[in-house]
Design a protein around this motif. Sequence first.
Motif, PDB file in Angstrom:
ATOM      1  N   PRO A 118      73.224 -59.058  37.914  1.00  0.00           N
ATOM      2  CA  PRO A 118      72.654 -60.060  38.773  1.00  0.00           C
ATOM      3  C   PRO A 118      71.325 -58.941  39.515  1.00  0.00           C
ATOM      4  N   PHE A 119      70.491 -59.447  40.023  1.00  0.00           N
ATOM      5  CA  PHE A 119      69.595 -58.880  40.454  1.00  0.00           C
ATOM      6  C   PHE A 119      69.406 -57.975  41.089  1.00  0.00           C
ATOM      7  N   TYR A 120      70.613 -57.541  42.308  1.00  0.00           N
ATOM      8  CA  TYR A 120      70.706 -56.224  42.975  1.00  0.00           C
ATOM      9  C   TYR A 120      70.593 -54.802  42.915  1.00  0.00           C
ATOM     10  N   GLU A 121      72.640 -55.709  41.369  1.00  0.00           N
ATOM     11  CA  GLU A 121      72.598 -54.452  40.699  1.00  0.00           C
ATOM     12  C   GLU A 121      71.181 -53.801  39.588  1.00  0.00           C
ATOM     13  N   ARG A 122      70.493 -54.673  39.280  1.00  0.00           N
ATOM     14  CA  ARG A 122      69.682 -53.765  38.366  1.00  0.00           C
ATOM     15  C   ARG A 122      68.900 -53.124  39.347  1.00  0.00           C
ATOM     16  N   VAL A 123      68.483 -53.607  39.692  1.00  0.00           N
ATOM     17  CA  VAL A 123      67.661 -52.402  40.841  1.00  0.00           C
ATOM     18  C   VAL A 123      67.949 -51.101  41.532  1.00  0.00           C
ATOM     19  N   LYS A 124      69.488 -51.199  41.742  1.00  0.00           N
ATOM     20  CA  LYS A 124      70.177 -50.763  41.974  1.00  0.00           C
ATOM     21  C   LYS A 124      69.981 -48.923  40.805  1.00  0.00           C
ATOM     22  N   ASN A 125      70.495 -50.022  39.303  1.00  0.00           N
ATOM     23  CA  ASN A 125      70.776 -48.330  37.964  1.00  0.00           C
ATOM     24  C   ASN A 125      69.368 -48.878  37.947  1.00  0.00           C
ATOM     25  N   GLY A 126      68.294 -49.333  38.216  1.00  0.00           N
ATOM     26  CA  GLY A 126      67.046 -49.495  38.190  1.00  0.00           C
ATOM     27  C   GLY A 126      66.994 -47.926  38.451  1.00  0.00           C
ATOM     28  N   ARG A 127      67.353 -48.058  39.689  1.00  0.00           N
ATOM     29  CA  ARG A 127      67.115 -46.638  40.441  1.00  0.00           C
ATOM     30  C   ARG A 127      67.544 -44.967  39.819  1.00  0.00           C
ATOM     31  N   ARG A 128      68.857 -45.626  39.924  1.00  0.00           N
ATOM     32  CA  ARG A 128      70.150 -44.320  39.230  1.00  0.00           C
ATOM     33  C   ARG A 128      69.406 -43.759  38.022  1.00  0.00           C
ATOM     34  N   ILE A 129      69.459 -44.882  37.113  1.00  0.00           N
ATOM     35  CA  ILE A 129      69.288 -44.116  35.856  1.00  0.00           C
ATOM     36  C   ILE A 129      67.450 -43.705  35.842  1.00  0.00           C
ATOM     37  N   LEU A 130      66.300 -44.156  36.185  1.00  0.00           N
ATOM     38  CA  LEU A 130      65.378 -43.532  36.047  1.00  0.00           C
ATOM     39  C   LEU A 130      64.528 -41.671  36.923  1.00  0.00           C
ATOM     40  N   ASP A 131      65.992 -42.083  38.530  1.00  0.00           N
ATOM     41  CA  ASP A 131      66.253 -40.779  38.790  1.00  0.00           C
ATOM     42  C   ASP A 131      66.546 -40.032  37.516  1.00  0.00           C
ATOM     43  N   GLU A 132      67.186 -39.893  37.333  1.00  0.00           N
ATOM     44  CA  GLU A 132      68.113 -39.111  35.691  1.00  0.00           C
ATOM     45  C   GLU A 132      67.226 -39.118  35.254  1.00  0.00           C
ATOM     46  N   VAL A 133      66.332 -39.849  34.433  1.00  0.00           N
ATOM     47  CA  VAL A 133      65.277 -39.314  33.502  1.00  0.00           C
ATOM     48  C   VAL A 133      64.031 -38.933  34.319  1.00  0.00           C
ATOM     49  N   GLN A 134      64.024 -39.329  34.513  1.00  0.00           N
ATOM     50  CA  GLN A 134      63.038 -38.048  35.994  1.00  0.00           C
ATOM     51  C   GLN A 134      63.841 -36.707  35.507  1.00  0.00           C
ATOM     52  N   GLN A 135      64.664 -36.463  36.321  1.00  0.00           N
ATOM     53  CA  GLN A 135      65.103 -34.833  36.157  1.00  0.00           C
ATOM     54  C   GLN A 135      64.965 -34.329  34.646  1.00  0.00           C
ATOM     55  N   GLU A 136      65.317 -35.699  33.896  1.00  0.00           N
ATOM     56  CA  GLU A 136      65.397 -34.533  32.408  1.00  0.00           C
ATOM     57  C   GLU A 136      63.543 -34.435  31.975  1.00  0.00           C
ATOM     58  N   THR A 137      63.039 -35.060  32.351  1.00  0.00           N
ATOM     59  CA  THR A 137      61.517 -35.697  31.313  1.00  0.00           C
ATOM     60  C   THR A 137      60.209 -35.126  32.756  1.00  0.00           C
ATOM     61  N   GLY A 138      60.777 -35.132  34.171  1.00  0.00           N
ATOM     62  CA  GLY A 138      59.666 -34.909  34.731  1.00  0.00           C
ATOM     63  C   GLY A 138      58.863 -35.482  35.607  1.00  0.00           C
ATOM     64  N   LYS A 139      58.541 -36.946  34.377  1.00  0.00           N
ATOM     65  CA  LYS A 139      58.068 -38.165  34.219  1.00  0.00           C
ATOM     66  C   LYS A 139      58.640 -39.229  35.072  1.00  0.00           C
ATOM     67  N   ARG A 140      58.643 -39.967  36.062  1.00  0.00           N
ATOM     68  CA  ARG A 140      59.169 -40.832  37.124  1.00  0.00           C
ATOM     69  C   ARG A 140      58.024 -42.742  35.776  1.00  0.00           C
ATOM     70  N   THR A 141      59.436 -43.077  35.963  1.00  0.00           N
ATOM     71  CA  THR A 141      58.500 -44.423  35.555  1.00  0.00           C
ATOM     72  C   THR A 141      59.254 -45.918  36.762  1.00  0.00           C
ATOM     73  N   LEU A 142      58.444 -46.236  37.105  1.00  0.00           N
ATOM     74  CA  LEU A 142      58.722 -47.135  37.670  1.00  0.00           C
ATOM     75  C   LEU A 142      59.472 -48.849  37.048  1.00  0.00           C
ATOM     76  N   TYR A 143      60.155 -49.616  37.706  1.00  0.00           N
ATOM     77  CA  TYR A 143      60.954 -50.169  36.895  1.00  0.00           C
ATOM     78  C   TYR A 143      60.556 -51.849  37.917  1.00  0.00           C
ATOM     79  N   ALA A 144      60.108 -53.115  37.684  1.00  0.00           N
ATOM     80  CA  ALA A 144      60.014 -54.208  37.842  1.00  0.00           C
ATOM     81  C   ALA A 144      60.720 -55.042  37.840  1.00  0.00           C
ATOM     82  N   VAL A 145      61.413 -55.472  38.340  1.00  0.00           N
ATOM     83  CA  VAL A 145      62.718 -56.161  38.660  1.00  0.00           C
ATOM     84  C   VAL A 145      62.681 -57.674  38.842  1.00  0.00           C
TER      85      VAL A 145
END
Length: 400
Positions: free
Chosen positions: A175-202
């Motif tokens: 679902p749309f809102y779940e994709r938004v929430k999960n995307g934010r969570r996953i990309l925050d986690e990866v940014q913690q790992e790599t220091g790089k911010r990736t943006l998600y266009a839903v």
Amino acid sequence: MSEVIATYRLPGAKGSFEKKAEGIALGLTVGSWTDLPQLEQEQLLKFKGRVASINEEAGEGVGEISIAYPGRNYSNDLPAILTTVFGKLSLDGQVKLINLEFSDDLNRHYPGPRYGIEGIRELAGVKDRPLLMSIFKGVIGRDLAYMEDQLRAQARGGVDLVKDDEILFDNPLTPFYERVKNGRRILDEVQQETGKRTLYAVNLTGRTSELREKARRARELGADALLFNVFSYSLDVLQELREDENIGLPLMAHPAFAGAVAQAPHHGVAYSLWLGKFLRMTGADFSLFPSPYGSVALEKDQVLAISRELTDEPSPFKKTFPVPSAGIHPGLVPHLMEDFGEGCVINAGGGVHGHPGGAESGGLAFRQAIEAVKAGIPLEEVQGEELRVALSLWSKGGKG
Ligand SMILES: CSCCC(=O)C(=O)COP(=O)(O)O
Ligand SMILES: [Mg+2]
């Protein structure tokens, strides 16, 4: 004076264009197929279209006619203006709308991109190279866990943006809102790992009446940007989304369905208008379009004309990011950077996920190619294993 000047390309013999021009100027404003009484004609003169120019030698058996339409004939919105300049006429045989110029007083009522190229670079934290975007692929019928894994791999590969595929709609599995929430969570986690911010266009989808509320809610849930299939809706819907201060997100215009209006050589609307000028003025921060050398290719002159409309200065509008797309793989990066410079977004789905090492390697291969072109190093001389594998799989400059 408020007016728009429409330029049309249409077939005809030399000497025939003046009559055609007068017919258009009259027929789309005050006239009809029958003559009006003299008194009425005088009253209506200030509403009549004006032949601005005629070029009888625009091509072999082809001419160009420009007609000025007085601003008093229409409200200043694209639905009214498009209906005025190409409503009935679009149904009348071989005629293509190739340009539409707005007087300054009309232009200033359009918003243009909220972020534009500079604003998007700020959000992405990337200043001195093309941005790199990848695309979810093969997620229809898959669940959120699958998407999370794919998103994590793409982000770890160093892409600056990830977008939904345009054919991913609201659905029970993702679902749309779940994709938004999960995307934010996953990309925050990866940014913690790599220091790089990736943006998600839903992908913002659903009935027109729902879109603004969905977009506002997506922003509250932490969405980075919205992908939008403008041409299944309308340019005016895009403008409404742009002008809603409670949305305020970057808008990524997808060209799906645009070919229905712009592809035919002698009918419809020029791509430079449809994917260029109109998207920039109504507020797209990104405009995706088929590249000249991908799997869904447009002519190079068409694509460069789109890019010019998106970025040319001076303009009352911020620049819109050109996003040449479709069938893009790392071997094409030199062509892309030669044609579009650093001021573009390199966009790939299969060219990332199809890498033998997986999506993470696909992203790394593109990053290695971009850095090589910036450094003036031929791709074949790059030591990066991921790029070497990609080049061996997809011949440089060939089709994917
Ligand atoms: C036709 S321009 C938009 C390209 C697009 O939507 C897309 O999914 C491209 O995927 P590809 O695997 O060809 O990079
Ligand atoms: Mg797609």
